[in-house]
Scaffold this motif. Structure first.
Motif, PDB file in Angstrom:
ATOM      1  N   VAL A 585      14.245  34.614  -2.100  1.00 27.60           N
ATOM      2  CA  VAL A 585      13.585  34.015  -3.262  1.00 27.60           C
ATOM      3  C   VAL A 585      13.217  35.100  -4.272  1.00 27.60           C
ATOM      4  O   VAL A 585      13.430  34.952  -5.483  1.00 27.60           O
ATOM      5  N   LEU A 586      12.662  36.219  -3.775  1.00 29.11           N
ATOM      6  CA  LEU A 586      12.313  37.326  -4.681  1.00 29.11           C
ATOM      7  C   LEU A 586      13.551  37.849  -5.402  1.00 29.11           C
ATOM      8  O   LEU A 586      13.508  38.141  -6.608  1.00 29.11           O
ATOM      9  N   GLN A 587      14.653  37.967  -4.667  1.00 25.09           N
ATOM     10  CA  GLN A 587      15.877  38.444  -5.305  1.00 25.09           C
ATOM     11  C   GLN A 587      16.373  37.455  -6.361  1.00 25.09           C
ATOM     12  O   GLN A 587      16.808  37.849  -7.450  1.00 25.09           O
ATOM     13  N   ARG A 588      16.293  36.137  -6.049  1.00 30.02           N
ATOM     14  CA  ARG A 588      16.745  35.100  -6.977  1.00 30.02           C
ATOM     15  C   ARG A 588      15.873  35.075  -8.230  1.00 30.02           C
ATOM     16  O   ARG A 588      16.392  34.934  -9.354  1.00 30.02           O
ATOM     17  N   ILE A 589      14.586  35.236  -8.058  1.00 30.79           N
ATOM     18  CA  ILE A 589      13.666  35.270  -9.209  1.00 30.79           C
ATOM     19  C   ILE A 589      14.040  36.444 -10.110  1.00 30.79           C
ATOM     20  O   ILE A 589      14.092  36.324 -11.346  1.00 30.79           O
ATOM     21  N   GLY A 590      14.306  37.614  -9.487  1.00 28.40           N
ATOM     22  CA  GLY A 590      14.702  38.782 -10.278  1.00 28.40           C
ATOM     23  C   GLY A 590      15.967  38.516 -11.075  1.00 28.40           C
ATOM     24  O   GLY A 590      16.091  38.916 -12.238  1.00 28.40           O
ATOM     25  N   GLU A 591      16.938  37.810 -10.450  1.00 29.24           N
ATOM     26  CA  GLU A 591      18.189  37.507 -11.151  1.00 29.24           C
ATOM     27  C   GLU A 591      17.951  36.545 -12.308  1.00 29.24           C
ATOM     28  O   GLU A 591      18.470  36.737 -13.416  1.00 29.24           O
ATOM     29  N   LEU A 592      17.169  35.470 -12.052  1.00 28.75           N
ATOM     30  CA  LEU A 592      16.920  34.459 -13.091  1.00 28.75           C
ATOM     31  C   LEU A 592      16.220  35.066 -14.298  1.00 28.75           C
ATOM     32  O   LEU A 592      16.627  34.867 -15.442  1.00 28.75           O
ATOM     33  N   VAL A 593      15.155  35.809 -14.050  1.00 29.51           N
ATOM     34  CA  VAL A 593      14.401  36.392 -15.159  1.00 29.51           C
ATOM     35  C   VAL A 593      15.233  37.471 -15.859  1.00 29.51           C
ATOM     36  O   VAL A 593      15.193  37.598 -17.085  1.00 29.51           O
ATOM     37  N   GLY A 594      16.007  38.235 -15.081  1.00 32.06           N
ATOM     38  CA  GLY A 594      16.865  39.249 -15.685  1.00 32.06           C
ATOM     39  C   GLY A 594      17.885  38.639 -16.637  1.00 32.06           C
ATOM     40  O   GLY A 594      18.251  39.243 -17.649  1.00 32.06           O
ATOM     41  N   GLN A 595      18.381  37.423 -16.317  1.00 34.95           N
ATOM     42  CA  GLN A 595      19.317  36.738 -17.211  1.00 34.95           C
ATOM     43  C   GLN A 595      18.621  36.174 -18.442  1.00 34.95           C
ATOM     44  O   GLN A 595      19.256  35.979 -19.489  1.00 34.95           O
ATOM     45  N   GLN A 596      17.333  35.918 -18.332  1.00 33.33           N
ATOM     46  CA  GLN A 596      16.583  35.277 -19.413  1.00 33.33           C
ATOM     47  C   GLN A 596      16.158  36.285 -20.482  1.00 33.33           C
ATOM     48  O   GLN A 596      16.172  35.971 -21.672  1.00 33.33           O
ATOM     49  N   VAL A 597      15.766  37.503 -20.055  1.00 34.40           N
ATOM     50  CA  VAL A 597      15.170  38.441 -21.004  1.00 34.40           C
ATOM     51  C   VAL A 597      16.259  39.183 -21.774  1.00 34.40           C
ATOM     52  O   VAL A 597      17.443  39.122 -21.446  1.00 34.40           O
TER      53      VAL A 597
END
Length: 685
Positions: A585-597
């Motif tokens: 989950v932590l890795q997925r959150i990092g990916e999602l936010v990294g794609q957003q910013v």
């Protein structure tokens, strides 16, 4: 007064109170000591601890979070969370931490290994109020232990005898020295005076003990000295040796390391070679040359005594004839010899030829023969006159030299490094095939080129300076980029030494590809600044970037914002689905936010389930909008293992004049407000 009653008149004993005396002793301890409260904030530091962490003063960090300031991590560099921190556990359990070995960081970011002890601090009621920690930098000790381990492996595996002594006694020796000196084991040598391994006098008449002391003084002052020495083993047998005596600096002081090689066989071979050279000189003086005449009309053949000896016959033992002579020739050389003679008799002035002969005892010799045709006035050949010389020893020596040269070439070509020999102008005189293979330049194009032409243009001047230093001081070392056959610039470590060959001065050196070492250094740097689980920047790196952004804002008046967010009910995810799912989950959150910013924004894992965003050139409203769109994106994302998740975000903008801790405090408060307000929301300050 109590003091007057307790001490005799005239006593100079200190009257300091116990608390002051304890404080004075604590301040002057060589070991770092500091205290923390239950929240992990510094309560005191002595001078040693202040120096160890690089703080300007204890007052500058009192009351601040010790965990974030020291970046406490395990031996592998993985930073502890507050709950995982061994010091925190000591306070929670109330049990002392007797010894721990971890990594910490100084205030400038430089890491060090430390051994530390943590003891809970109790109040009068026995409740834990904090902890007292004693800490010691052991980085140098660990590096020394690793170096000693590597040295010990080489020490034990060496085929040469190696002894370590302090001029009074042998304190260590390797298996080769035990064998060389005839000891039953290393215990048979350790503790002996080094002089017991030598006869009373050396071959030149010097007392061995006096000569050994002279060499020891040179080694201690100059670093090393090489010499030949007559040794004596424990059975009394003496043998010649070659010794390299070197100074070795250990924590206990300087010692001497003797590398000893038995050169008995080498000296025997040298003496044999000297005898052979003397014989050859005598042979040259006497010519070792036989002469002969062959009368073509009569077929008569006459030999000098030396020719008889060359062919293994007693002088004048038989009347030679041409057919008899041909039977001495090696069968493989017979046809070639007859062709040369026929050509000379046909229309040539003579011939010169090497061939092999077989003596009566079966011995094979190599001879060189020169023949000249004598003709009458009409050009008809009358006779052949010539000389024959036994060149067996000469050819054997040439074969040996060729074999030695081939061996040297094979060794140089087999090296994993580049070898080169330069003249004093830096031009290539000799090299191994590795230089051609790496650069892709042929032998014809390399010869005579400046070696500086093969490296990165940016490194050429430094390389020329290193070559000049080698000529002046004898050796130098430099890192430079070498242009490879595929047009890459590979990092190489070049070492160069001044050598004297055949009366001339040259520069001999090696180049070692250090690409892998450079890659490992870069990887270590990356691991120091990135979170291992998510691959994002870690907290230490984020704080470094944040400091730089704040300094830029102060200098140029720019604006920036910070977003702190964490995953709502993340503890439930870990408890319900397990830590493996939590990690994903932590890795997925990092990916999602990294794609957003944006590409210019900095995303980091702050710790646990908390993340940070640094938004440069961004005001509060724009930052709040970006944070809100991030919240919506995460809320809409699918997490197959744990179901839908939400995040809470705190947003703040840099306010001129404030410090990093003040800004982090405000964004932390904003996140707290988002949590208190029901989670899954964005709160700005």
């Amino acid at each position: 007064m109590a003091g007057a009653k307790d001490h005799p008149a005239g006593s100079t004993r200190s009257a300091l109170p116990d608390a002051d005396l304890s404080r004075l002793l604590l301040e002057n301890l060589a070991t770092g000591v500091f205290g923390v409260d239950l929240e992990g904030r510094f309560t005191f530091l002595n001078r040693a601890a202040t120096r160890l962490f690089g703080f300007t003063s204890p007052e500058s960090v009192l009351g601040r979070d010790s965990h974030s300031l020291t970046s406490h991590a395990d031996e592998d560099g993985v930073r502890y969370t507050v709950m995982e921190c061994p010091i925190h556990r000591a306070m929670v359990t109330g049990k002392p931490l007797e010894v721990g070995t971890d990594t910490f960081r100084r205030i400038d970011g430089s890491p060090f290994f430390a051994r530390y002890y943590a003891t809970p601090l109790l109040d009068g009621a026995g409740d834990v109020q904090g902890a007292v920690v004693a800490i010691e930098d052991i980085t140098e000790n660990l590096l020394r232990e690793r170096t000693l381990t590597q040295y010990k492996a080489v020490f034990d595996a060496s085929r040469d005898a190696i002894l370590l002594h302090d001029q009074r006694a042998i304190i260590d020796c390797n298996p080769a020295s035990v064998e060389l000196l005839g000891a039953p084991s290393s215990e048979g040598l350790i503790g002996r005076h080094p002089a017991t391994c030598s006869p009373e006098h050396q071959p030149d008449g010097r007392p061995s003990r006096e000569a050994a002391e002279t060499y020891a003084e040179r080694a201690l002052s100059e670093g090393s000295v090489a010499y030949e020495w007559l040794c004596r083993d424990l059975d009394g047998r003496t043998f010649p040796s070659e010794v390299l005596l070197s100074r070795v600096d250990l924590p206990e002081g300087p010692f001497l390391q003797a590398v000893v090689r038995d050169i008995t066989e080498r000296q025997r071979a040298e003496k044999a070679l000297q005898r052979s050279q003397a014989e050859l000189a005598a042979a040259q003086e006497m010519a070792h040359l036989g002469n002969w005449v062959w009368e073509l009309d009569s077929g008569g053949l006459s030999w000098s005594d030396e020719v008889f000896r060359i062919f293994g016959l007693a002088p004048e033992s038989r009347a030679p004839d041409y057919d008899d002579f041909l039977r001495f020739l090696h069968p493989e050389d017979l046809e070639r010899f007859e062709r040369a003679v026929a050509a000379a008799l046909s229309d040539g002035p003579g011939y010169e030829l090497e061939y092999r002969i077989l003596q009566p005892d079966g011995s094979q010799r190599t001879v060189q023969e020169r023949g000249r045709v004598i003709r009458d006035d009409g050009g008809r050949p009358l006779r052949l006159r010539g000389t024959v010389q036994d060149i067996t020893d000469q050819r054997r020596l040439e074969d040996q030299l060729r074999d030695q040269r081939d061996l040297v070439e094979t060794i140089l070509d087999g090296l994993p490094a580049i070898f080169f020999l330069l003249d004093t102008e830096g031009r290539l005189v000799r090299w191994n095939h590795n230089l051609e293979d790496v650069t892709g330049i042929s032998e014809e194009r390399i010869k005579g080129r400046q070696i500086a032409e093969l490296v990165d243009p940016l490194d050429r001047e430094r390389l020329r300076s290193a070559l000049a230093l080698t000529l002046q001081e004898g050796s130098a070392e430099i890192e430079a980029g070498l242009r490879t056959h595929d047009r890459r610039l590979a990092p190489y470590l070049f070492t160069c030494n001044r050598v004297h060959l055949e009366g001339g001065t040259f520069l001999a050196g090696f180049g070692v590809d250090i690409s892998e070492r450079k890659r490992l250094e870069q990887e270590l740097a990356r691991q120091a600044s990135h979170d291992r689980l998510t691959g994002l920047y870690n907290r230490w790196k984020f704080e470094e970037v944040l400091d730089l952004e704040l300094e830029r804002a102060r200098r140029y008046g720019t604006q920036f914002s910070v977003v702190m967010f964490d995953i709502d009910h993340f503890k439930y995810v870990n408890d319900r689905f397990g830590h493996d799912t939590g990690d994903r989950v932590l890795q997925r959150i990092g990916e999602l936010v990294g794609q957003q910013v944006r590409r210019t924004d900095i995303l980091a894992r702050w710790g646990g389930e908390e993340f940070m965003l640094l938004l440069s050139e961004t005001g509060l409203e724009q930052a709040r909008q970006l944070a809100e769109s991030t919240r919506i994106r995460v809320g809409q994302a699918d997490f197959p293992e744990s179901g839908r998740l939400t995040i809470s975000l705190g947003v703040t903008e840099y306010r001129p004049g404030e410090t990093v801790p003040e800004m982090l405090k405000r964004v932390d408060n904003a996140l707290y407000a988002a949590k208190q307000g029901g989670r899954n929301r964005t709160v700005s300050d």
